[in-house]
Scaffold this motif. Structure first.
Motif, PDB file in Angstrom:
ATOM      1  N   ARG A  49      -1.921  11.585  -9.041  1.00  0.00           N
ATOM      2  CA  ARG A  49      -2.643  12.725  -8.488  1.00  0.00           C
ATOM      3  C   ARG A  49      -1.970  14.035  -8.902  1.00  0.00           C
ATOM      4  O   ARG A  49      -2.641  15.012  -9.235  1.00  0.00           O
ATOM      5  CB  ARG A  49      -2.673  12.597  -6.961  1.00  0.00           C
ATOM      6  CG  ARG A  49      -3.526  13.665  -6.261  1.00  0.00           C
ATOM      7  CD  ARG A  49      -3.515  13.424  -4.772  1.00  0.00           C
ATOM      8  NE  ARG A  49      -4.092  12.120  -4.455  1.00  0.00           N
ATOM      9  CZ  ARG A  49      -3.933  11.517  -3.280  1.00  0.00           C
ATOM     10  NH1 ARG A  49      -3.196  12.093  -2.330  1.00  0.00           N
ATOM     11  NH2 ARG A  49      -4.506  10.351  -3.067  1.00  0.00           N
TER      12      ARG A  49
ATOM     13  N   TYR B  17       0.830  -1.207   0.000  1.00  0.00           N
ATOM     14  CA  TYR B  17       0.000   0.000   0.000  1.00  0.00           C
ATOM     15  C   TYR B  17       0.865   1.259   0.000  1.00  0.00           C
ATOM     16  O   TYR B  17       0.626   2.192  -0.778  1.00  0.00           O
ATOM     17  CB  TYR B  17      -0.909  -0.023   1.229  1.00  0.00           C
ATOM     18  CG  TYR B  17      -1.743   1.225   1.391  1.00  0.00           C
ATOM     19  CD1 TYR B  17      -2.874   1.432   0.605  1.00  0.00           C
ATOM     20  CD2 TYR B  17      -1.400   2.182   2.330  1.00  0.00           C
ATOM     21  CE1 TYR B  17      -3.632   2.581   0.752  1.00  0.00           C
ATOM     22  CE2 TYR B  17      -2.157   3.329   2.489  1.00  0.00           C
ATOM     23  CZ  TYR B  17      -3.272   3.522   1.699  1.00  0.00           C
ATOM     24  OH  TYR B  17      -4.014   4.662   1.849  1.00  0.00           O
TER      25      TYR B  17
ATOM     26  N   LEU C 112       2.482   1.661  -3.409  1.00  0.00           N
ATOM     27  CA  LEU C 112       1.533   2.158  -4.409  1.00  0.00           C
ATOM     28  C   LEU C 112       1.249   3.650  -4.207  1.00  0.00           C
ATOM     29  O   LEU C 112       1.135   4.405  -5.182  1.00  0.00           O
ATOM     30  CB  LEU C 112       0.227   1.361  -4.336  1.00  0.00           C
ATOM     31  CG  LEU C 112       0.292  -0.106  -4.800  1.00  0.00           C
ATOM     32  CD1 LEU C 112      -1.039  -0.790  -4.563  1.00  0.00           C
ATOM     33  CD2 LEU C 112       0.673  -0.178  -6.271  1.00  0.00           C
ATOM     34  N   ILE C 113       1.134   4.058  -2.931  1.00  0.00           N
ATOM     35  CA  ILE C 113       0.868   5.473  -2.661  1.00  0.00           C
ATOM     36  C   ILE C 113       1.998   6.349  -3.187  1.00  0.00           C
ATOM     37  O   ILE C 113       1.766   7.365  -3.874  1.00  0.00           O
ATOM     38  CB  ILE C 113       0.666   5.702  -1.145  1.00  0.00           C
ATOM     39  CG1 ILE C 113      -0.670   5.100  -0.692  1.00  0.00           C
ATOM     40  CG2 ILE C 113       0.726   7.186  -0.799  1.00  0.00           C
ATOM     41  CD1 ILE C 113      -1.878   5.814  -1.241  1.00  0.00           C
TER      42      ILE C 113
ATOM     43  N   VAL D 230       0.056   6.365  -6.884  1.00  0.00           N
ATOM     44  CA  VAL D 230      -1.078   7.231  -6.572  1.00  0.00           C
ATOM     45  C   VAL D 230      -0.663   8.701  -6.530  1.00  0.00           C
ATOM     46  O   VAL D 230      -1.311   9.561  -7.146  1.00  0.00           O
ATOM     47  CB  VAL D 230      -1.721   6.803  -5.234  1.00  0.00           C
ATOM     48  CG1 VAL D 230      -2.844   7.752  -4.853  1.00  0.00           C
ATOM     49  CG2 VAL D 230      -2.251   5.380  -5.341  1.00  0.00           C
ATOM     50  N   ARG D 231       0.417   9.014  -5.823  1.00  0.00           N
ATOM     51  CA  ARG D 231       0.843  10.409  -5.738  1.00  0.00           C
ATOM     52  C   ARG D 231       1.272  10.982  -7.085  1.00  0.00           C
ATOM     53  O   ARG D 231       0.871  12.103  -7.432  1.00  0.00           O
ATOM     54  CB  ARG D 231       1.973  10.544  -4.709  1.00  0.00           C
ATOM     55  CG  ARG D 231       1.500  10.323  -3.277  1.00  0.00           C
ATOM     56  CD  ARG D 231       2.615  10.501  -2.281  1.00  0.00           C
ATOM     57  NE  ARG D 231       3.127  11.862  -2.277  1.00  0.00           N
ATOM     58  CZ  ARG D 231       4.110  12.283  -1.476  1.00  0.00           C
ATOM     59  NH1 ARG D 231       4.685  11.434  -0.641  1.00  0.00           N
ATOM     60  NH2 ARG D 231       4.525  13.520  -1.523  1.00  0.00           N
TER      61      ARG D 231
END
Length: 226
Positions: free
Chosen positions: A157, A145, A148-149, A153-154
């Protein structure tokens, strides 16, 4: 491991029996020795003869409840299969374990024991493995997790925020997107977004200049007509 320990304990009991002067002991002592070894029967195979060394009275239906395990030829896969069978077996089974003798000559030593203690030990071990597996899964899941962040993901984003800023302020150079220089697919998307913003701003500036030029020409034409 438990089965081999029981076989070794049974063979040690047989050696103690052979050390007696007449090679025989009372039934009470036989029962005590068998219980201390955790078995119900001990037999040796020498040549064509099967010698019953120690024996406790077995139930009448014992033959129907006996499962044979030969430790001499059992492969790892067979051991795993037997472990699962023992783990989910109905209570009351008996195990007939055959192994190579350690302390004396002979083809094999044979013991009969109750499956219950082995089943309880397997269930305790399975519970430990299950708890460790759950803990390990939580740790690995948390690491995945976090990975992935930070790595997907970041950046995505950040890429989305850059697209939204360009949509709201297409001519604001200070709001332009700066690629991070990554070499993966996200890095390619960032480079494409930065190049697209620069290209679109150039086209918009050109249109502004053409619009200003058209306005000036129209004003001059109006002045000339006047």
């Amino acid at each position: 491991t438990l089965l081999r320990e029981r076989v070794n304990a049974a063979q040690t009991a047989v050696l103690a029996l052979e050390a007696t002067p007449d090679g025989s002991i009372s039934q009470e002592l036989t029962t005590e020795i068998l219980r201390s070894a955790g078995v119900k029967l001990v037999a040796l195979k020498r040549g064509d003869e099967r010698i019953l060394r120690l024996s406790e009275s077995l139930p009448a239906d014992a033959a129907d409840r006996i499962v044979t395990i030969d430790l001499r030829s059992e492969a790892d896969f067979d051991a795993v299969a037997h472990a699962f069978q023992c783990l989910f077996a109905q209570p009351g089974r008996l195990l007939r374990v055959i192994a190579a003798p350690r302390f004396e000559s002979g083809e094999f030593i044979e013991v009969v024991l109750e499956e219950g203690p082995l089943q309880r030990a397997l269930r305790e071990e399975a519970a430990v493995i299950l708890r460790f597996s759950l803990f390990l899964s939580l740790v690995v899941g948390a690491l995945i997790y976090i990975t992935l962040i930070f790595f997907i993901v970041r950046p995505v984003r950040r890429l989305t925020d850059g697209i939204e800023r360009f949509r709201d302020r297409p001519m604001d150079v200070s709001a332009g997107f700066v690629a991070s220089g990554r070499s993966d697919e996200i890095g390619r998307a960032e480079s494409a977004l930065a190049a697209m913003e620069a290209q679109v701003r150039g086209v918009l500036r050109q249109k502004e200049r053409l619009a200003a030029l058209g306005s000036a020409v129209a004003k001059i034409a109006h002045d000339l007509r006047s």
